[in-house]
Design an enzyme around this catalytic site. Sequence first.
Site, PDB file in Angstrom:
ATOM      1  N   LYS A  59     -15.471  -9.587   8.149  1.00 13.19           N
ATOM      2  CA  LYS A  59     -14.505 -10.337   7.641  1.00 13.19           C
ATOM      3  C   LYS A  59     -15.175 -11.825   7.253  1.00 13.19           C
ATOM      4  CE  LYS A  59     -10.656  -8.141   7.947  1.00 13.19           C
ATOM      5  NZ  LYS A  59      -9.860  -7.419   6.665  1.00 13.19           N
ATOM      6  N   GLU A 114       2.191   1.824  -3.482  1.00 13.14           N
ATOM      7  CA  GLU A 114       0.908   2.180  -4.235  1.00 13.14           C
ATOM      8  C   GLU A 114       0.698   3.524  -4.165  1.00 13.14           C
ATOM      9  OE1 GLU A 114      -2.702  -0.195  -3.679  1.00 13.14           O
ATOM     10  OE2 GLU A 114      -3.702   1.397  -5.108  1.00 13.14           O
ATOM     11  N   CYS A 169      -8.390  -1.800   4.009  1.00 12.97           N
ATOM     12  CA  CYS A 169      -7.938  -3.148   4.712  1.00 12.97           C
ATOM     13  C   CYS A 169      -9.410  -3.357   5.417  1.00 12.97           C
ATOM     14  CB  CYS A 169      -7.266  -2.908   5.951  1.00 12.97           C
ATOM     15  SG  CYS A 169      -5.630  -2.056   5.495  1.00 12.97           S
ATOM     16  N   GLU A 205     -16.044 -10.965   3.888  1.00 10.87           N
ATOM     17  CA  GLU A 205     -14.974 -10.861   2.846  1.00 10.87           C
ATOM     18  C   GLU A 205     -14.506 -12.260   2.551  1.00 10.87           C
ATOM     19  OE1 GLU A 205     -11.697  -8.496   4.314  1.00 10.87           O
ATOM     20  OE2 GLU A 205     -10.163  -9.779   3.349  1.00 10.87           O
ATOM     21  N   SER A 245      -7.415   1.827  -2.473  1.00  8.12           N
ATOM     22  CA  SER A 245      -6.219   0.776  -2.933  1.00  8.12           C
ATOM     23  C   SER A 245      -6.701  -0.414  -3.334  1.00  8.12           C
ATOM     24  CB  SER A 245      -5.498   0.882  -1.384  1.00  8.12           C
ATOM     25  OG  SER A 245      -4.465  -0.257  -1.686  1.00  8.12           O
ATOM     26  N   CYS A 248     -10.773  -1.220  14.541  1.00  9.81           N
ATOM     27  CA  CYS A 248     -11.077  -2.580  14.996  1.00  9.81           C
ATOM     28  C   CYS A 248     -11.074  -2.883  16.397  1.00  9.81           C
ATOM     29  CB  CYS A 248      -9.896  -3.582  14.212  1.00  9.81           C
ATOM     30  SG  CYS A 248      -9.494  -3.145  12.781  1.00  9.81           S
ATOM     31  N   GLU A 267       0.782  -1.238   0.150  1.00 10.04           N
ATOM     32  CA  GLU A 267       0.187  -0.195  -0.076  1.00 10.04           C
ATOM     33  C   GLU A 267       0.850   1.314  -0.143  1.00 10.04           C
ATOM     34  OE1 GLU A 267      -3.345  -0.567   2.588  1.00 10.04           O
ATOM     35  OE2 GLU A 267      -4.004   1.646   2.278  1.00 10.04           O
ATOM     36  N   GLU A 290     -13.607 -13.091  -5.235  1.00  5.80           N
ATOM     37  CA  GLU A 290     -12.372 -12.777  -5.732  1.00  5.80           C
ATOM     38  C   GLU A 290     -11.210 -13.205  -4.675  1.00  5.80           C
ATOM     39  OE1 GLU A 290     -15.084 -10.932  -5.320  1.00  5.80           O
ATOM     40  OE2 GLU A 290     -14.647  -9.112  -4.446  1.00  5.80           O
TER      41      GLU A 290
END
Lengths: 165, 590
Positions: B360, B284, B301, B363, B321, B505, B281, B368
């Site tokens: 999560k 990037e 994230c 996710e 990102s 978090c 990151e 993907e």
Amino acid sequence: MLTKDDPKLDQLKQTIDQVMQKPYSDSYLIAVLHKTQALYGYLPEDIINIISVDMNIPTAHIWGVATFYHYFNLTPQGQHRIAICLGTACYVKGAAQIVETLKQQLKIDMGQTTADGLFTLRPARCLGACGLAPVVMIDDTIHGELTPKKMSDIVNKHRRQAKKK
Amino acid sequence: MKETVNITINGKAYEVQAGQTLMQAADVCGYHIPRLCYHPDLSIEGACRVCIVEVAGMKNYVASCAYPVTEGMVVTTNSTAIRRARRDIVELLVDNHPQDCHTCERDSNCELQRLAFAMGIRKRHFEGERKTFEQDLSSPSVVRDPEKCILCGRCVRMCEEIQGIHALGYANRGFNTVVMPAYNMPFGESVCSQCGQCINVCPTAAFTEHNDTQALFETLNDPALIKVVHIAPAVRAAIGESFGLEPGQNMEHQTAAALRRLGFDYVFDTQFAADLTIMEEGSEFLERLQGRGKLPMITSCCPGWINALETFHPDFMDHVSSCKSPMSMMSNVIKTHFAEKADIDPARLFVVSVMPCTAKKSEAVRPEHTLHGRRSTDLVITTRELAWMIKSAGIDFIHLEGEPFDKPLGLSSGAAPIFGVTGGVMEAAVRTAYELYTGETLIDIELEAIRGFKGIKEASLNIDGITVNVAVAHGLGNGARLLDILRKAPDRYHFVEIMACPGGCVGGGGQPYPTVNSIPLDEGCLQQRADALYGMDRGNTIRRSHDNPEVQRLYKECLGRPLGEKSHELLHTRYAQKSPQGIVSRKLTQ
Ligand code: FES
Ligand code: FES
């Protein structure tokens, strides 16, 4: 179903455009829902999605309003809306039998629409025609002093008329 | 206006701050009036009436959470009559609630249960009609159980006012009122971002995480599989609370020991991949800073944020990102590089992550994030679920001798633990980006300006003569506000961090339920968890991600360089707009 050139939607969008010019445009949500129901007979989900985006109001909020008021229909309505009075006078004069007749003849429950889309059945509380009890209102017409036989004749008449058209 | 007013509570005189509610004043004077729908971070609803008190001269009892103190007010909180009235109110709630405490997910952790006990309800007086509903299991993250709902509305206000998502609302009315998504659609298909904050504020089990513990126990007993686990930073800072410890203890070594006793073959640390994320990151960001890609760059994230991005803010997709989250990076590295090095057939690897987060779980099931046709993270459990598993397996967590993580994916720099608190990813990224860009060491690495719990934080740094403006938002409502700033002033920031949960978090939707004497998302508790993470950073001799020797080795042996071909294949992803489109609630508290 929603199609690209839906004249009803154009009308609705016009209404929304107008209310969005006003201060506190959120407060016109109910008015917009009224307009929607006037156009479509009920509040279609994809139209609520459009109202949500255009008026900048979350769908969960619109849904809360739509379900709070009994006035709003959430499913497509039949061509004829039958409101059967369950008020005290009608009840005493045998509304329950009329309900049974209708349910059997139409093969639906309260709040439902027949498979052919011809009738929607809903309960009502005192239609102000107690002298004629028991009564039903079909669209904007009152039918009074009903018996099961009379009721089913009226339904059949509507069916015949629909076929002719 | 006078600063203080004189009031009498239960026959004793007190001088209290003016402008407070009766409940707040009573709290200060040492009287904890029972409450249910009230939460200090949310608007006052006054719905449950559990907090009623007697005010002299008033005909009816008043809801103390909604009633301001005035000069000379005489209040009774505990008369026989008020106790009875309050008990009746709670009793009526209980009577419209399933009688299944002993098989309920929140048994011994339920506010309604505690309240009923405290009110002295020892038998049921009313046996009336009770609402019945099916559970909504459509979301991979959050289970909705309207049957357990007592309509306090904390979830609705949390979702609306703090998160701005407004996935939930009240539908119907009277006895038929239900908290539900629009159209009563499956929750998993609604605009919900799966952040799990409804779970955090729910007093009962009307919202819980999608429970994967049974599935995991079964897998752990499967001898054909090699079981690998990795844990996120914020888990270790909070899990102790589930075992009665004060918030803010770093329990990483006990957690590693407990995970081995549960049957995991390898215990790794997601923090390794946090360092890896920073390498990618940070690189990037420098690419974008040099004109290759859109600015500001926004962090990626947080899966709750990504869900909100795709549903509510698709106009920012190019800004986010392309880096996968540390969780997904970690699982991919385990199933490729680690498998190869350890000479394990990746098909035999079962990778579990322990996260402070419900999103999560969503996710992990995104198409993907697959590898060789299988999920790269096979299963996600929350901090709460892990704590329950440890207890259920009879592991003496508190007295366990700590054990280190396994090598090589257990090593991390001090920049990694702070991923678990708002501002941490930004701070970690800056430490590395600065050095990658200037070739010099950043001396002042603790970025105070972006620490703490202010909704939106800003800082400016000088990187080799370029002024870089950064901003950090936590809570999706603050995120939406920050994006609105950007819509008006697109050049204002270069780098933006957004985390879905209040506090980052540490306040995740999968963190331990509050204990008896605390409230959900208590800021003091979040601060203690954050302090634990900052402590880990300070205690580490390596404080920059690019100095992590194992990360360096991974690049040398496998990945090549950040943003290289291999990285793109394993560590980067893409986003897609979702429908129905979400509309940010305008009830966001300012
Ligand atoms: S009760 Fe039926 S019309 Fe009045
Ligand atoms: S806590 Fe005051 S009314 Fe619910």
